[in-house]
Design a protein around this motif. Structure first.
Motif, PDB file in Angstrom:
ATOM      1  N   GLU A 186     -14.703  65.461   2.396  1.00 55.27           N
ATOM      2  CA  GLU A 186     -13.898  65.162   3.569  1.00 55.27           C
ATOM      3  C   GLU A 186     -14.793  65.149   4.812  1.00 55.27           C
ATOM      4  OE1 GLU A 186     -10.056  64.813   4.143  1.00 55.27           O
ATOM      5  OE2 GLU A 186     -10.987  63.754   2.442  1.00 55.27           O
ATOM      6  N   PRO A 187     -14.403  64.435   5.855  1.00 59.12           N
ATOM      7  CA  PRO A 187     -15.230  64.405   7.072  1.00 59.12           C
ATOM      8  C   PRO A 187     -15.311  65.770   7.747  1.00 59.12           C
ATOM      9  CG  PRO A 187     -13.625  62.601   7.044  1.00 59.12           C
ATOM     10  CD  PRO A 187     -13.246  63.526   5.941  1.00 59.12           C
ATOM     11  N   VAL A 188     -16.332  65.923   8.573  1.00 58.68           N
ATOM     12  CA  VAL A 188     -16.475  67.125   9.395  1.00 58.68           C
ATOM     13  C   VAL A 188     -15.374  67.147  10.442  1.00 58.68           C
ATOM     14  CG1 VAL A 188     -17.964  68.274  11.087  1.00 58.68           C
ATOM     15  CG2 VAL A 188     -18.959  67.255   9.027  1.00 58.68           C
ATOM     16  N   ARG A 189     -14.844  68.352  10.699  1.00 59.29           N
ATOM     17  CA  ARG A 189     -13.836  68.502  11.754  1.00 59.29           C
ATOM     18  C   ARG A 189     -14.134  69.755  12.557  1.00 59.29           C
ATOM     19  NH1 ARG A 189      -8.120  69.775   8.844  1.00 59.29           N
ATOM     20  NH2 ARG A 189      -8.646  67.779   7.845  1.00 59.29           N
ATOM     21  N   PRO A 190     -13.559  69.878  13.752  1.00 56.82           N
ATOM     22  CA  PRO A 190     -13.811  71.070  14.576  1.00 56.82           C
ATOM     23  C   PRO A 190     -13.317  72.344  13.896  1.00 56.82           C
ATOM     24  CG  PRO A 190     -12.857  69.301  15.899  1.00 56.82           C
ATOM     25  CD  PRO A 190     -12.747  68.871  14.463  1.00 56.82           C
ATOM     26  N   LEU A 191     -13.923  73.464  14.271  1.00 55.75           N
ATOM     27  CA  LEU A 191     -13.518  74.760  13.737  1.00 55.75           C
ATOM     28  C   LEU A 191     -12.030  74.982  13.943  1.00 55.75           C
ATOM     29  CD1 LEU A 191     -14.241  77.613  12.607  1.00 55.75           C
ATOM     30  CD2 LEU A 191     -14.629  78.298  14.993  1.00 55.75           C
ATOM     31  N   GLY A 192     -11.351  75.360  12.856  1.00 56.22           N
ATOM     32  CA  GLY A 192      -9.927  75.644  12.917  1.00 56.22           C
ATOM     33  C   GLY A 192      -9.645  77.130  12.793  1.00 56.22           C
ATOM     34  N   ILE A 224     -16.006  69.765  -3.957  1.00 57.45           N
ATOM     35  CA  ILE A 224     -15.547  70.350  -2.693  1.00 57.45           C
ATOM     36  C   ILE A 224     -14.505  69.460  -2.037  1.00 57.45           C
ATOM     37  CG2 ILE A 224     -16.258  71.108  -0.397  1.00 57.45           C
ATOM     38  CD1 ILE A 224     -19.000  71.744  -1.519  1.00 57.45           C
ATOM     39  N   GLY A 225     -14.693  68.154  -2.095  1.00 59.24           N
ATOM     40  CA  GLY A 225     -13.761  67.244  -1.453  1.00 59.24           C
ATOM     41  C   GLY A 225     -12.353  67.364  -2.006  1.00 59.24           C
ATOM     42  N   ALA A 242      -8.056  70.465   4.643  1.00 55.88           N
ATOM     43  CA  ALA A 242      -9.239  70.987   5.332  1.00 55.88           C
ATOM     44  C   ALA A 242     -10.315  69.910   5.406  1.00 55.88           C
ATOM     45  CB  ALA A 242      -9.788  72.219   4.610  1.00 55.88           C
ATOM     46  N   GLY A 243     -11.312  70.157   6.237  1.00 54.83           N
ATOM     47  CA  GLY A 243     -12.471  69.294   6.340  1.00 54.83           C
ATOM     48  C   GLY A 243     -13.729  70.125   6.303  1.00 54.83           C
ATOM     49  N   MET A 244     -14.870  69.453   6.277  1.00 56.81           N
ATOM     50  CA  MET A 244     -16.150  70.143   6.290  1.00 56.81           C
ATOM     51  C   MET A 244     -16.390  70.753   7.669  1.00 56.81           C
ATOM     52  SD  MET A 244     -17.062  69.558   3.195  1.00 56.81           S
ATOM     53  CE  MET A 244     -18.709  70.295   3.247  1.00 56.81           C
ATOM     54  N   LEU A 245     -16.932  71.966   7.685  1.00 58.42           N
ATOM     55  CA  LEU A 245     -17.255  72.602   8.957  1.00 58.42           C
ATOM     56  C   LEU A 245     -18.503  71.970   9.568  1.00 58.42           C
ATOM     57  CD1 LEU A 245     -16.685  74.844  11.032  1.00 58.42           C
ATOM     58  CD2 LEU A 245     -18.040  76.387   9.606  1.00 58.42           C
ATOM     59  N   THR A 291     -13.006  74.062   6.835  1.00 55.24           N
ATOM     60  CA  THR A 291     -12.203  74.655   7.898  1.00 55.24           C
ATOM     61  C   THR A 291     -10.874  73.932   7.999  1.00 55.24           C
ATOM     62  OG1 THR A 291     -12.202  75.382  10.211  1.00 55.24           O
ATOM     63  CG2 THR A 291     -13.129  73.197   9.755  1.00 55.24           C
ATOM     64  N   SER A 292      -9.845  74.662   8.404  1.00 48.27           N
ATOM     65  CA  SER A 292      -8.500  74.080   8.513  1.00 48.27           C
ATOM     66  C   SER A 292      -7.656  74.909   9.457  1.00 48.27           C
ATOM     67  CB  SER A 292      -7.825  74.031   7.136  1.00 48.27           C
ATOM     68  OG  SER A 292      -7.491  75.358   6.704  1.00 48.27           O
TER      69      SER A 292
END
Length: 400
Positions: A275-281, A297-298, A306-309, A317-318
């Motif tokens: 999954e794409p990187v996303r902001p810290l959740g 992992i995906g 969730a996405g990659m940190l 992170t989610s």
């Protein structure tokens, strides 16, 4: 263990003496036992064998449970043996695929062969080392005619070889360490015994399970096999390649997680796309090592929304309050300074005296960091240290 110690041990006197020993769990216990047995007039070879085996039986309990109390071991054999709970799952795959007889080539002390025999399969166990083969024969003796042991090379006892018995399938554990009963060193993949080219050729014509180290080079996995990474109680312990009828249709990648009596498995036809990187959740998820090795992992990320940190870092992170058996989940409290002095001060202000430290993508020694932080307080927490790009990220979190 050498041949003199084994000969002394495999006598009525030796076995009675071994079974009468109390638990030997420390160096002090060893010293007391040796002094007592020598004072009773037993020979040095018998004392060495009895005390050594009593110590190994104690160490074997996490792998073999109550069975350890009646087994024999070498130190190297115990270190390399399959846990009995994992061996039982391997055996179940053979049974469920309709196999009735198995050649266990490279059987070691007989851990996997015990799993096969325990599920009613007929097993022929083979090991190149005569002392190890003798120990396997002792460990398999309670299974009677359904389990036999031979000393010899795997190549000479595989299906098609002159010395082989007819079997339905093969379990193969190539030697990944140098020969010996105590101190051994890890071998390169090209030095495995028997050679991996031979093992893969065997798997192409006979239903086979091949046990390898979890860090085995994925680029050398043959086409058409199922690759299953296995973790037990949080440690990724092995990769098994399954061929023929032992490989499940449509499955090429699998991650099997075992914790205590529970088991969970993730399967796929191929590596999963991340999954794409996303902001810290609000949450950080650490995938199990088997999931990471299997590159699934995906699939886990999508199940958790969730996405990659960060790129190249195996943290997810989610914001969704979800978790799964395939991850350890942490609720993020706050971001803290990465400077050790400032971090120490922040933790003391929060009364954190018990700290679990998780790290990925950063060069730190958790034990040394914990000492440097000079923790004080009654509160507990988890510290996650990682990076996003070139920036170090330090998070205070709680396990979910």
């Amino acid at each position: 263990m050498d041949s003199a110690e084994l000969s002394a041990l495999l006598t009525p006197e030796g076995l009675r003496l071994l079974d009468a020993q109390p638990a030997i769990a420390s160096t002090a216990d060893v010293t007391r036992a040796v002094s007592r047995l020598r004072a009773d007039g037993h020979s040095p070879a018998l004392v060495s064998a009895v005390v050594g085996q009593a110590r190994l039986r104690e160490k074997a309990k996490p792998k073999f449970g109550d069975f350890a109390a009646r087994m024999l071991f070498t130190r190297a054999g115990l270190e390399q043996a399959t846990r009995l709970s994992v061996a039982a799952r391997h055996a179940a795959r053979f049974r469920d695929a309709g196999m009735r007889s198995v050649a266990d080539l490279g059987c070691g002390i007989g851990g996997d062969a015990m799993g096969f025999a325990g599920l009613g399969l007929r097993v022929t166990a083979v090991d190149a080392d005569e002392i190890t083969a003798a120990i396997a024969a002792y460990n398999l003796a309670p299974f009677g005619a359904d389990a036999s042991v031979r000393a010899g090379r795997a190549e000479d006892h595989a299906p098609g070889a002159a010395s082989a018995l007819p079997v339905d399938a093969v379990w193969l554990d190539p030697a990944r360490r140098t020969a010996g009963h105590s101190e051994t060193t890890r071998l390169r993949a090209e030095d495995h015994t028997p050679p991996l080219d031979w093992a893969f050729a065997l798997a192409a014509r006979v239903p086979t399970g091949i046990k390898l180290g979890p860090g085995f080079d994925r680029d050398t996995i043959p086409d058409g096999v199922e690759a299953q990474w296995v973790s037990a109680d949080g440690s990724t312990i092995e990769l098994v390649l399954w061929s023929g009828a032992l490989a499940r249709p449509g499955v090429r990648r699998a991650a099997l997680m075992m914790r205590g009596d529970a088991a969970h498995e993730l399967t796929a036809a191929a590596d999963a796309e991340d999954e794409p990187v996303r902001p810290l959740g609000a949450f950080v998820h650490e995938p199990d090592g088997a999931v990471i090795r299997a590159r699934l992992i995906g699939d886990v990320a999508r199940a958790l929304d969730a996405g990659m940190l960060a790129d190249g870092i195996a943290y997810l992170t989610s914001d969704a309050p979800l978790t799964s058996p395939f991850v350890s989940t942490f609720r993020v409290r706050e971001e803290l300074p990465s400077d050790v002095k400032a971090l120490s001060r922040a933790l003391r202000e929060r009364g954190v005296g018990v700290l679990e430290i998780k790290k990925r993508g950063v060069d730190i020694d958790p034990a040394r960091l914990r000492t440097s932080l000079k923790l004080r307080g009654d509160a507990s927490a988890t510290l996650i240290v990682t990076r996003i790009g070139s920036k170090r990220l330090t998070l205070l979190a709680d396990r979910v």
